[in-house]
Design a protein around this motif. Structure first.
Motif, PDB file in Angstrom:
ATOM      1  N   LEU A 108     103.060  79.558 123.968  1.00 17.48           N
ATOM      2  CA  LEU A 108     104.420  79.050 123.794  1.00 17.48           C
ATOM      3  C   LEU A 108     104.395  77.542 123.553  1.00 17.48           C
ATOM      4  CD1 LEU A 108     107.485  79.290 123.891  1.00 17.48           C
ATOM      5  CD2 LEU A 108     107.373  79.202 126.387  1.00 17.48           C
ATOM      6  N   HIS A 109     103.609  76.813 124.329  1.00 18.64           N
ATOM      7  CA  HIS A 109     103.520  75.365 124.146  1.00 18.64           C
ATOM      8  C   HIS A 109     102.846  75.003 122.820  1.00 18.64           C
ATOM      9  CE1 HIS A 109     104.257  75.231 128.552  1.00 18.64           C
ATOM     10  NE2 HIS A 109     104.882  74.106 128.226  1.00 18.64           N
ATOM     11  N   LEU A 110     101.984  75.886 122.326  1.00 18.60           N
ATOM     12  CA  LEU A 110     101.310  75.637 121.040  1.00 18.60           C
ATOM     13  C   LEU A 110     102.132  76.139 119.856  1.00 18.60           C
ATOM     14  CD1 LEU A 110      97.683  76.624 122.121  1.00 18.60           C
ATOM     15  CD2 LEU A 110      98.480  74.325 121.575  1.00 18.60           C
ATOM     16  N   ASN A 111     103.358  76.626 120.137  1.00 14.38           N
ATOM     17  CA  ASN A 111     104.268  77.143 119.106  1.00 14.38           C
ATOM     18  C   ASN A 111     103.705  78.352 118.351  1.00 14.38           C
ATOM     19  OD1 ASN A 111     106.206  75.172 119.682  1.00 14.38           O
ATOM     20  ND2 ASN A 111     105.275  73.700 118.268  1.00 14.38           N
ATOM     21  N   LYS A 112     102.824  79.086 119.009  1.00 12.66           N
ATOM     22  CA  LYS A 112     102.334  80.348 118.445  1.00 12.66           C
ATOM     23  C   LYS A 112     103.172  81.465 119.076  1.00 12.66           C
ATOM     24  CE  LYS A 112      97.669  78.554 117.680  1.00 12.66           C
ATOM     25  NZ  LYS A 112      96.215  78.728 117.952  1.00 12.66           N
ATOM     26  N   PHE A 113     104.393  81.595 118.542  1.00  7.39           N
ATOM     27  CA  PHE A 113     105.415  82.392 119.211  1.00  7.39           C
ATOM     28  C   PHE A 113     105.090  83.887 119.240  1.00  7.39           C
ATOM     29  CE2 PHE A 113     107.956  78.715 117.493  1.00  7.39           C
ATOM     30  CZ  PHE A 113     107.988  78.042 118.698  1.00  7.39           C
TER      31      PHE A 113
END
Length: 522
Positions: A108-113
């Motif tokens: 989530l923090h790496l925007n790999k949703f």
């Protein structure tokens, strides 16, 4: 649990043990202690010292992952958690759902949703089966935030509501507060300000329960919006009347502003004058204090030198008398006594010279890479006769790997004075140890420990005060001018270090010298 005690006893065990398994347990317990104290860098350093053969190494990997997650090193955290996920759940003693939640949080923090969604849904289903309400609320909040940052409100809001309803069943004020805050944000975005205000007040209530008083600007803002909406009609009615009074009001405002500027200017100059007077008074008081200290220093040093010379004179008379009588036993005692008196006077004069050079800023000062163990050996060699005279057992366990960035003469003066104090305050057949503590990334720690008379808290605080005033003399045999300790503190500060004291009366004293580490060594 007393984590500080765990750190102390595990360090003592490490200092005398070479057993790999036992050392692994010590490093592991130290890491857990640092984690409980929120000292993440120190915990990470201890975990990396645990060998891969350790029976609980999966816990080591898990803790390293959680530290990386706390420090926002999400890629590193993922590598640790992914390696744990591959293990069978029966091989470790924490819930697999926690690992899934941490992996989802990293994505989530790496925007790999998409990957984050896979893991967080799997985690929430696992929590629903286990019926762990607290972890389930956290899981729902993560899923809600996942959808919310993607503007998928239809998917996010049901999870926010589930989390809020479940939060009423848990005891954690943090979870209750977070759930209420999220619902307030949802209703604010929906423009449902009255309901948002209810949630916001609930959020503030939980904050008060945690003694975490913050400004309640959000509540005031919502109340203001409601008040503005209710009063809008009244404002429209009054607007016409206000137009008539604009010219009169503007004139009044301009006059008020000018008056305020004049008043503010007067206040400013008055405050500046008062401030300058305070500065002058403080400088005068400081000058008076410096002059008093100088006079006191000269008085005490003169008294000590006179006492030393007088004692040496009387001892020499006895020496001549016993030399005539050939009393060799008494001669040996008197010669040792003369040597002690001469050493004390020499150290006093040497400290006085260095203190004077430091005060007049004429002392040569150059910071460089210094091998700490070698310097301690040089100082130790000069003080061995004094320790043998009192039958003091001496141990030098300074790490050969410690290199400091400091001025050589300063470090020698500091160690010499503190070792001289340790000998002075130690009893016959006592023990003095000099050793290194585990260094941090910035500093090396050198400890001088004795089993002497020790000191109480008030004496420790007095010695560490940022002052140049000298201590009062209480006992000519044990208390000096205090010049040596003042010199040590000044030189340590000049080397950008710190001095700490750990002591207990009739048990002993530890003086900790904290000096910047030389980082480019090796």
């Amino acid at each position: 649990m007393e984590w500080d005690s765990t750190l102390v006893y595990s360090m003592k065990q490490l200092s005398k043990s070479n057993a790999l398994e036992l050392n692994d347990y010590c490093h592991y317990f130290r890491a857990v202690s640092f984690l409980r104290k929120n000292l993440f860098d120190e915990a990470k350093n201890e975990l990396k010292l645990v060998s891969g053969k350790f029976i609980f190494y999966h816990n080591v990997t898990f803790f390293l992952g959680e530290i990386a997650l706390q420090q926002n090193e999400f890629e590193i955290a993922l590598r640790y958690f992914n390696s744990i996920e591959k293990l069978a759940e029966s091989t470790y003693d924490f819930k697999k759902s926690v690992v899934l939640q941490n992996i989802g949080s990293c994505y989530l923090h790496l925007n790999k949703f998409q990957k984050a969604e896979t893991y967080l849904i799997k985690n929430s289903k696992s929590q629903e089966v286990q019926n762990d309400t607290l972890l389930l609320v956290e899981s729902y909040l993560l899923l809600a935030n996942l959808y919310y940052v993607q503007y998928k409100d239809d998917q996010a809001i049901p999870y926010f509501e589930k989390a809020y309803n479940l939060s009423k069943k848990v005891k954690s004020f943090d979870i209750k507060r977070m759930a209420a805050k999220n619902m307030a944000a949802v209703e604010e975005n929906r423009k449902n300000f009255p309901l948002a205000l209810v949630y916001r007040k609930e959020y503030e209530t939980w904050k008060d329960s945690l003694n975490d008083q913050n400004k309640v600007w959000a509540i005031a803002d919502l109340e203001k919006k409601l008040a503005v909406k209710q009063k809008q009609k009244e404002v429209d009615v009054l607007a016409a009347e206000n137009k008539v009074k604009v010219a009169e009001r503007n004139g009044f405002i301009i006059s008020s502003v000018l008056l305020f500027v004049l008043f503010g200017t007067g206040v400013y100059f008055y405050r500046q004058k008062t401030k300058n007077n305070r500065i002058i008074l403080a400088q005068r008081n400081e000058l008076d204090e410096l002059n008093a200290t100088k006079d006191k220093l000269f008085s005490i040093v003169s008294h000590d030198l006179r006492s030393s010379v007088n004692a040496l004179k009387m001892s020499n008379n006895k020496l001549i008398e016993n030399l005539k009588n050939k009393n060799f036993t008494e001669l040996d005692v008197l010669l040792h006594n003369n040597s002690t008196i001469a050493n004390g006077a020499y150290n006093l004069l040497d400290n006085l010279l260095n203190w004077a050079l430091l005060q007049t800023k004429k002392a040569y000062f150059f910071q460089e890479s210094l091998h700490l163990a070698t310097i301690v050996q040089h100082v130790e060699y000069n003080y061995k006769p004094l320790m043998l005279n009192k039958n003091i057992n001496f141990e030098n366990n300074v790490s050969a790997e410690d290199y400091v960035f400091a001025d050589l003469d300063s470090i020698k003066i500091i160690i010499r004075n503190l070792l001289d104090n340790a000998i002075k305050f130690s009893k016959e057949n006592g023990k003095i140890s000099i050793y290194s503590r585990t260094p941090s990334e910035e500093f090396c720690y050198l400890v001088i420990e004795d089993t002497g008379i020790g000191m109480n808290k008030s004496v420790q605080e007095e010695l560490l005060k940022e002052t140049i005033l000298l201590s009062k003399k209480k006992n000519d045999d044990t208390i000096g001018t205090g010049l040596g300790m003042q010199l040590c503190k000044s030189l340590i500060r000049k080397n950008e270090g710190k001095l700490e004291i750990e002591s207990e009366e009739n048990v002993g004293t530890k003086i900790i010298i904290i000096v910047p580490k030389f980082k480019n060594h090796g």
